[in-house]
Write a protein that holds these residues in place. Structure first.
Motif, PDB file in Angstrom:
ATOM      1  N   GLY A  84     -68.076 -41.701 -30.406  1.00 31.63           N
ATOM      2  CA  GLY A  84     -67.065 -40.923 -30.366  1.00 31.63           C
ATOM      3  C   GLY A  84     -66.600 -40.225 -28.884  1.00 31.63           C
ATOM      4  N   GLY A  85     -67.302 -40.239 -27.840  1.00 35.74           N
ATOM      5  CA  GLY A  85     -67.077 -39.645 -26.909  1.00 35.74           C
ATOM      6  C   GLY A  85     -66.964 -38.047 -26.778  1.00 35.74           C
ATOM      7  N   SER A  92     -72.037 -39.706 -22.043  1.00 36.25           N
ATOM      8  CA  SER A  92     -71.559 -40.889 -22.717  1.00 36.25           C
ATOM      9  C   SER A  92     -71.097 -42.029 -21.870  1.00 36.25           C
ATOM     10  CB  SER A  92     -71.145 -40.770 -24.098  1.00 36.25           C
ATOM     11  OG  SER A  92     -69.841 -40.172 -24.102  1.00 36.25           O
ATOM     12  N   GLY A 148     -70.468 -32.673 -39.724  1.00 34.60           N
ATOM     13  CA  GLY A 148     -69.604 -31.989 -38.948  1.00 34.60           C
ATOM     14  C   GLY A 148     -68.282 -31.665 -39.383  1.00 34.60           C
ATOM     15  N   CYS A 150     -65.180 -31.595 -37.284  1.00 32.59           N
ATOM     16  CA  CYS A 150     -64.088 -32.356 -36.675  1.00 32.59           C
ATOM     17  C   CYS A 150     -64.165 -33.700 -37.068  1.00 32.59           C
ATOM     18  CB  CYS A 150     -64.512 -32.057 -35.118  1.00 32.59           C
ATOM     19  SG  CYS A 150     -63.361 -33.209 -34.006  1.00 32.59           S
ATOM     20  N   PHE A 164     -74.398 -30.791 -38.415  1.00 34.15           N
ATOM     21  CA  PHE A 164     -73.997 -30.036 -39.578  1.00 34.15           C
ATOM     22  C   PHE A 164     -72.773 -29.250 -39.606  1.00 34.15           C
ATOM     23  CE2 PHE A 164     -75.373 -26.676 -36.176  1.00 34.15           C
ATOM     24  CZ  PHE A 164     -74.395 -25.952 -36.157  1.00 34.15           C
TER      25      PHE A 164
HETATM   26  P1  FDA Z   1     -70.632 -39.456 -27.820  1.00 29.42           P
HETATM   27  O1  FDA Z   1     -70.192 -40.929 -27.909  1.00 29.42           O
HETATM   28  O2  FDA Z   1     -70.005 -38.832 -26.582  1.00 29.42           O
HETATM   29  O3  FDA Z   1     -72.267 -39.401 -27.398  1.00 29.42           O
HETATM   30  C1  FDA Z   1     -72.961 -38.193 -27.457  1.00 29.42           C
HETATM   31  C2  FDA Z   1     -74.354 -38.391 -27.052  1.00 29.42           C
HETATM   32  O4  FDA Z   1     -75.163 -39.385 -28.038  1.00 29.42           O
HETATM   33  C3  FDA Z   1     -74.195 -39.296 -25.910  1.00 29.42           C
HETATM   34  O5  FDA Z   1     -75.526 -38.981 -25.053  1.00 29.42           O
HETATM   35  C4  FDA Z   1     -74.365 -40.939 -25.905  1.00 29.42           C
HETATM   36  O6  FDA Z   1     -75.075 -41.703 -25.171  1.00 29.42           O
HETATM   37  C5  FDA Z   1     -75.151 -40.601 -27.327  1.00 29.42           C
HETATM   38  N1  FDA Z   1     -74.859 -41.610 -28.331  1.00 29.42           N
HETATM   39  C6  FDA Z   1     -73.811 -41.869 -28.874  1.00 29.42           C
HETATM   40  N2  FDA Z   1     -73.788 -43.108 -29.785  1.00 29.42           N
HETATM   41  C7  FDA Z   1     -74.963 -43.332 -29.828  1.00 29.42           C
HETATM   42  C8  FDA Z   1     -75.580 -44.521 -30.352  1.00 29.42           C
HETATM   43  N3  FDA Z   1     -74.577 -45.271 -31.223  1.00 29.42           N
HETATM   44  N4  FDA Z   1     -76.907 -44.855 -29.999  1.00 29.42           N
HETATM   45  C9  FDA Z   1     -77.645 -44.058 -29.090  1.00 29.42           C
HETATM   46  N5  FDA Z   1     -76.987 -43.202 -28.507  1.00 29.42           N
HETATM   47  C10 FDA Z   1     -75.689 -42.677 -28.832  1.00 29.42           C
HETATM   48  N6  FDA Z   1     -71.386 -30.857 -34.156  1.00 29.42           N
HETATM   49  C11 FDA Z   1     -71.889 -30.606 -35.299  1.00 29.42           C
HETATM   50  O7  FDA Z   1     -72.954 -30.745 -35.697  1.00 29.42           O
HETATM   51  N7  FDA Z   1     -70.805 -29.816 -36.108  1.00 29.42           N
HETATM   52  C12 FDA Z   1     -69.510 -29.678 -35.691  1.00 29.42           C
HETATM   53  O8  FDA Z   1     -68.852 -29.364 -36.681  1.00 29.42           O
HETATM   54  C13 FDA Z   1     -69.102 -30.170 -34.582  1.00 29.42           C
HETATM   55  N8  FDA Z   1     -67.668 -30.089 -34.171  1.00 29.42           N
HETATM   56  C14 FDA Z   1     -67.306 -30.726 -32.977  1.00 29.42           C
HETATM   57  C15 FDA Z   1     -66.112 -30.637 -32.654  1.00 29.42           C
HETATM   58  C16 FDA Z   1     -65.740 -31.104 -31.437  1.00 29.42           C
HETATM   59  C17 FDA Z   1     -64.194 -30.828 -30.962  1.00 29.42           C
HETATM   60  C18 FDA Z   1     -66.763 -31.586 -30.433  1.00 29.42           C
HETATM   61  C19 FDA Z   1     -66.220 -32.003 -28.823  1.00 29.42           C
HETATM   62  C20 FDA Z   1     -68.073 -31.723 -30.677  1.00 29.42           C
HETATM   63  C21 FDA Z   1     -68.251 -31.113 -31.985  1.00 29.42           C
HETATM   64  N9  FDA Z   1     -69.800 -31.250 -32.466  1.00 29.42           N
HETATM   65  C22 FDA Z   1     -70.212 -30.758 -33.538  1.00 29.42           C
HETATM   66  C23 FDA Z   1     -70.736 -31.837 -31.480  1.00 29.42           C
HETATM   67  C24 FDA Z   1     -70.703 -33.452 -31.688  1.00 29.42           C
HETATM   68  O9  FDA Z   1     -71.745 -33.377 -32.922  1.00 29.42           O
HETATM   69  C25 FDA Z   1     -71.650 -33.895 -30.529  1.00 29.42           C
HETATM   70  O10 FDA Z   1     -71.039 -33.725 -29.461  1.00 29.42           O
HETATM   71  C26 FDA Z   1     -71.995 -35.389 -30.808  1.00 29.42           C
HETATM   72  O11 FDA Z   1     -72.912 -35.774 -30.005  1.00 29.42           O
HETATM   73  C27 FDA Z   1     -70.666 -36.104 -30.687  1.00 29.42           C
HETATM   74  O12 FDA Z   1     -70.942 -37.524 -30.991  1.00 29.42           O
HETATM   75  P2  FDA Z   1     -70.049 -38.682 -30.220  1.00 29.42           P
HETATM   76  O13 FDA Z   1     -70.597 -39.934 -30.792  1.00 29.42           O
HETATM   77  O14 FDA Z   1     -68.559 -38.460 -30.620  1.00 29.42           O
HETATM   78  O15 FDA Z   1     -70.254 -38.592 -28.780  1.00 29.42           O
END
Ligand code: FDA
Length: 503
Positions: A84-85, A92, A148, A150, A164
C-alpha cells in the motif's frame, strides 16, 4: 550487486522470459513516474534527491514474483516490496543509500476470498484494508476484521508489521488473527505455512515481511461483531477539563470492558475522545457513567452514533459525509508531508506533565498531534513471545507523535520535524525504558539503521533499533532470518539481520 552489473539489460531480459513486458516499467518508460507515485503517501520520499528503483514490476500472479526474485539474485538487483506504500520512511519504494533495486508493486494482486461458513478469508497483500473490510461486510454485517483505521493501508505491510485499530481491545492485532500465508522466499520458492516452517511463519506475523521474502496472501480469522455498534467523538478543551480527563483516561481506558475502545487525539488545546463500543448507546451510557465519570457524566444520547461496524470505518477515518463505498477509494493524496514516531507508556503520566504538554508543546505554532491508543484486554493478553510484536501485558497505551506540513511552507518542514524530535526527547522520562519501546509499523529511522558488514546487515548494530521494536523477540527474528535468507537478499535500512545458530 554492483551498478555496472545491473546497468546491463540482463535483468529485464531475464524477466521477459516469465513476465509480459507491459508489467515491467524501466525508468525510461513514460509511465514509470506515475506508477512509482501511484501509492506514495509521503512526498518527503519523492524528491529529486530520493534514490529510486531502476525498475518497477507489477505482478499479476505468484510466478511473476518468483521470476523477479530469481532474476534479481542472478543479475544483482535487490527487490523492495510495496503493497500500500504507507511506510513511514518510504522504504518500500526508495533507498536511503545508493542502491540498484527494483520495486515489486503488488497492487494488481488484491483479491479477497471470504469463507463465511468458517469465518475466514484469504486476502492478497496488494488489497487495501478498505477492500478487505468491504468484502467482509458484504458477506455478513456481523463479521469484521481487526486492523488499522486508514482504509488505504496495504494488507501486505500492515499485517507483516502487526496492525491495530478500533477492535484491538476485543480481538488484538491483525497478526493475532492470521492463520496461514503464502510467501515467496529468497530462492524463489512459493511456501505456505507448513512449508515455510514455524519460525518463519512466526516471524512474518509482526517482524516485517520485507526481511523474509514477499508475502503474497494471508489467511485470516474473521471476528464476530454485533449488528449495531456505537461510536462517539467528544472534544474537551483545556478550559473544560482536558488535563484531568486525559490523566484519568490513562488508567481507565486500558481497564475498560473489552468491547469498549476509547482513544484520544491531542491537538492545540483540545483532547478529542473517539470511541467504538460493540453494542448500543443504551448499553454504553451506564458504562461511561460508572467507569469514566470525567466524560460519562456529560454524555447523553446525542453524543452516540449508532451504526454497523462497516459504517464505523469511514466514520473514524474519512469524516462526516463519507460513505462505506468511499473506503474502496485507493487514491492516496500525497499532498501532506509527514514525520511520525511512537512510544509506549507503562506507567500513567503525572497530571503536571500533561499540563506542561498542553501549555508548552501543543501550544506552539508548529505543533502537531499526539494520538493515544489504549491497550489492555485482548492485545495485552497474548504472551510476549507468541508473535514478534512484544508490547503486550503491562502496556497502558501507545503514543504516536505526528506532524504535517505542505509543500512550499516555510523551512520545508524543519520546524515540524524538530517539534516531533524535541517532544520525543522530552517524553523520555515518561515512556517505557530499557528499551524505550516503539511500534514497528510506525517506522522511524531516527531510532537507528542497519550497518552492512561483509555484505550482510550486522546483528549487533541492528540491536539499537531492533530491540525497541521487538524487545527480546529481536534475536529470534534474526535466527528466523538466517533460516530463510542467510545471504540477506531481502534487506532495507531496518530489515532483520541474519544470525547463525549458536551465536
Ligand atoms: P508499504 O507498501 O509501504 O510497506 C511497508 C513495509 O512492509 C515495507 O518495508 C515493505 O517492503 C513491506 N511490505 C509491504 N508489503 C509486503 C509484502 N507483501 N511482503 C513482504 N513485505 C512487504 N498502523 C496501524 O497499526 N494502525 C493504524 O491505524 C494505522 N494508520 C495509519 C495511517 C496512515 C495514514 C499511515 C500512512 C500509516 C498508518 N499505519 C497504521 C501504519 C501502517 O500500518 C504501516 O505503515 C504499514 O506498514 C503500511 O503497509 P503498506 O502495505 O501500506 O506499506
Amino acid at each position: 550487486f554492483t551498478t555496472s552489473h545491473a546497468a546491463s539489460d540482463e535483468f529485464p531480459q531475464c524477466l521477459s522470459a516469465s513476465i509480459l513486458g507491459q508489467l515491467v516499467y524501466a525508468q525510461s518508460s513514460p509511465s514509470f513516474t506515475s506508477v512509482l507515485l501511484s501509492s506514495i503517501r509521503n512526498p518527503r520520499f519523492s524528491t529529486p534527491a530520493t534514490v529510486r528503483p531502476l525498475w518497477i514490476i507489477t505482478p499479476t500472479n505468484a510466478s511473476h514474483v518468483q521470476a523477479a526474485v530469481v532474476c534479481g539474485r542472478r543479475h544483482g538487483v535487490r527487490l523492495r516490496v510495496r503493497s500500500g506504500g504507507h511506510d513511514y520512511e518510504g522504504l518500500s519504494y526508495s533507498s536511503k543509500r545508493p542502491e540498484v533495486f527494483a520495486v515489486v508493486d503488488l497492487s494488481n494482486l488484491r483479491g479477497v476470498r471470504i469463507d463465511k461458513q468458517n469465518s475466514t478469508a484469504w486476502v492478497d497483500s496488494g488489497a487495501t484494508l478498505g477492500e478487505l473490510y468491504y468484502a467482509v461486510a458484504q458477506a455478513s454485517n456481523q463479521l469484521a476484521f481487526p486492523a488499522g483505521l486508514c482504509p488505504t493501508i496495504g494488507v501486505g505491510g500492515h499485517l507483516s508489521g502487526g496492525g491495530f485499530g478500533t477492535l484491538l481491545r476485543k480481538y488484538g492485532l491483525a497478526v493475532d488473527n492470521v492463520l496461514d500465508a503464502l510467501l515467496v522466499d529468497a530462492r524463489g520458492r512459493l511456501l505456505d505455512r507448513d512449508a515455510m516452517g514455524p519460525d518463519v511463519f512466526w516471524a512474518i506475523r509482526g517482524g516485517g515481511g520485507e526481511s523474509f521474502g514477499v508475502v503474497l496472501s494471508w489467511q485470516v480469522r474473521l471476528v464476530p461483531v454485533p449488528p449495531t455498534v456505537t461510536a462517539f467523538r467528544i472534544p474537551v478543551t483545556v478550559d473544560e477539563g482536558a488535563v484531568d480527563a486525559v490523566t484519568r483516561w490513562q488508567e481507565v481506558a486500558p481497564a475498560l470492558p473489552d468491547d469498549l475502545f476509547i482513544r484520544v487525539l491531542l491537538q492545540n488545546q483540545t483532547a478529542t475522545f473517539e470511541a467504538l463500543y460493540l453494542g448500543t448507546c443504551d448499553a454504553l451510557l451506564p458504562v461511561m457513567r460508572c467507569r469514566f465519570r470525567e466524560l460519562g457524566m456529560t454524555m447523553n444520547r446525542t453524543h452516540c452514533q449508532e451504526m454497523t461496524w462497516i459504517q464505523s470505518v469511514p466514520y473514524f477515518y474519512l469524516g462526516s459525509g463519507a460513505t462505506v463505498e468511499d473506503i474502496l477509494n485507493r487514491t492516496t493524496a500525497a499532498g501532506t508531508y509527514t514525520k511520525m514516531t511512537s512510544d509506549y507508556v507503562r506507567q500513567a503520566i503525572r497530571r503536571d506533565a500533561w499540563e506542561s504538554i498542553f501549555a508548552g508543546w501543543l501550544a506552539r505554532p508548529d505543533a502537531g498531534i499526539m494520538i493515544l491508543d489504549p491497550y489492555g484486554a485482548a492485545i495485552s493478553g497474548v504472551p510476549e513471545p507468541a508473535t514478534p510484536f512484544p508490547h503486550r501485558a503491562g502496556v497502558l497505551y501507545n503514543i504516536q507523535y505526528v506532524n504535517l506540513w505542505f509543500a512550499g511552507g516555510d523551512g520545508g518542514g524543519a520546524a515540524q520535524m524538530k517539534w516531533v524530535r524535541d517532544l520525543y526527547a522530552f517524553m523520555e522520562p515518561y515512556a517505557s525504558s530499557s528499551p524505550r519501546e516503539a511500534y514497528f509499523n510506525y517506522r522511524d529511522l531516527d531510532l537507528g539503521a542497519n550497518v552492512v558488514v561483509g555484505n550482510v546487515s550486522s546483528y549487533e548494530a541492528g540491536k539499537v533499533w531492533g530491540e525497541k521494536y521487538f524487545r527480546d523477540n529481536y534475536k529470534r527474528l534474526a535466527l528466523a532470518k538466517n533460516e530463510i535468507d542467510p545471504d540477506d537478499f531481502f534487506r532495507n535500512e531496518q530489515s532483520i539481520p541474519p544470525l547463525g545458530p549458536g551465536k
